[in-house]
Write an enzyme that holds these catalytic residues in place. Structure first.
Site, PDB file in Angstrom:
ATOM      1  N   ASP A 121      -2.495   0.716   7.478  1.00 28.61           N
ATOM      2  CA  ASP A 121      -1.621   0.734   6.004  1.00 28.61           C
ATOM      3  C   ASP A 121      -1.115  -0.749   6.228  1.00 28.61           C
ATOM      4  OD1 ASP A 121      -1.261   3.698   5.561  1.00 28.61           O
ATOM      5  OD2 ASP A 121      -0.960   3.194   7.741  1.00 28.61           O
ATOM      6  N   GLU A 147      -1.205  -0.991  -4.990  1.00 23.45           N
ATOM      7  CA  GLU A 147      -2.351  -0.373  -5.252  1.00 23.45           C
ATOM      8  C   GLU A 147      -2.178   0.629  -6.510  1.00 23.45           C
ATOM      9  OE1 GLU A 147      -4.832   1.480  -1.574  1.00 23.45           O
ATOM     10  OE2 GLU A 147      -4.423   3.215  -2.918  1.00 23.45           O
ATOM     11  N   ASP A 169       0.766  -1.164  -0.039  1.00 23.35           N
ATOM     12  CA  ASP A 169       0.049   0.271   0.015  1.00 23.35           C
ATOM     13  C   ASP A 169       0.939   1.315   0.003  1.00 23.35           C
ATOM     14  OD1 ASP A 169      -2.250   1.532   0.234  1.00 23.35           O
ATOM     15  OD2 ASP A 169      -2.079   1.547   2.565  1.00 23.35           O
TER      16      ASP A 169
END
Lengths: 178, 178
Positions: free
Chosen positions: A141, A68, A7
């Protein structure tokens, strides 16, 4: 199949490693976060992220990296830094000849919770259940990175099933045509 | 002072090396462009840019890198890729412990042409004149990278003069105070 989920972010870059096998629930290997100080120079922050990601890759030898997808529509102050952290991730993957797949936040949310609009708490809860953990990986996260890895396993499995079905259909058609 | 200027981009990443010394006109060392195929995977494109930038650094041993600052306000399809190419440039710089300075497009235009709204043709023309070349570096991305390097030399020189003047003023004040 071992997936490293990332992420991307400069201040907190979530990292999660998950093992998956057909017909078995995914297993968490390690989750954590790479932090760089907000007052450090950007080049040094990117270098720190690269160095730590290299350590994650060396430690766990993933077969694929899921990161991502960053959109320019997210017109915030942080989008450039997030894109650069994602770029460093892809660079590390390419250097190790690891395939990289990008998933959008809503694809991850939909894969994990069934809703593309789930919040962080729902993602944490579902990650905890899917991996049979005592509590969600912290900070959020890290949980998001783990969710990315699970999403990749499940979407990959789904895509593999669709590909197999199409292949079978084609073979049947070929037989009929013969 | 040898500056490596980088105009970041995935399809064409401009690169230019310029030598500067106080009181002397800057001298072009080499200008060119790193190209990566638009149909290649993004991780491989970033890796190709990194590999070639490493070669430029090894070949010319610059003392500083000047890179164009990328803004999220440039809400185009390409801003993410441009930010990632700039990120790779900063990563290479940090790895070699080279200072990196970011300049905005209008800072570069103003430094080179006197107008922050100059077009590519005007930048090419001024770069040609300043460096006493027969013609502008081609393609335009190479000229832009050279302009970045010149901008850095000139802005750096201006900043150094301001710093020296402030330093002198402080010393004079110290003497008066004593």
């Amino acid at each position: 199949m071992r997936v490293l989920g990332v992420d991307p972010g400069l201040t907190r870059c979530g990292v999660g490693v998950v093992d998956g096998a057909p017909g078995r629930p995914p297993v968490l290997v390690e989750a954590g976060v790479i932090r760089t100080p907000a007052d450090a120079d950007l080049p040094l922050r990117l270098l720190a992220i690269e160095t730590e990601l290299e350590q994650w890759v060396a430690r766990h030898r993933p077969e694929v990296i899921a990161v991502e997808r960053v959109f320019s529509q997210h017109n915030t102050m942080t989008v450039i830094g997030t894109a650069q952290a994602a770029g460093v991730t892809m660079l590390v993957a390419a250097r190790h000849k690891l395939p990289v797949h990008q998933h959008t936040p809503s694809e991850v949310k939909a894969a994990i919770t069934g809703s593309g609009r789930a919040d962080k708490a729902q993602i944490g809860l579902m990650v905890t259940r899917v991996l049979k953990l005592a509590e969600a990986p912290k900070p959020a996260d890290a949980a998001d990175a783990v969710a990315l890895a699970i999403c990749h396993l499940w979407r990959g499995a789904g895509q593999a099933r669709v590909a197999a079905a199409l292949d079978q259909a084609r073979r049947l058609q070929g037989r009929r045509g013969a």
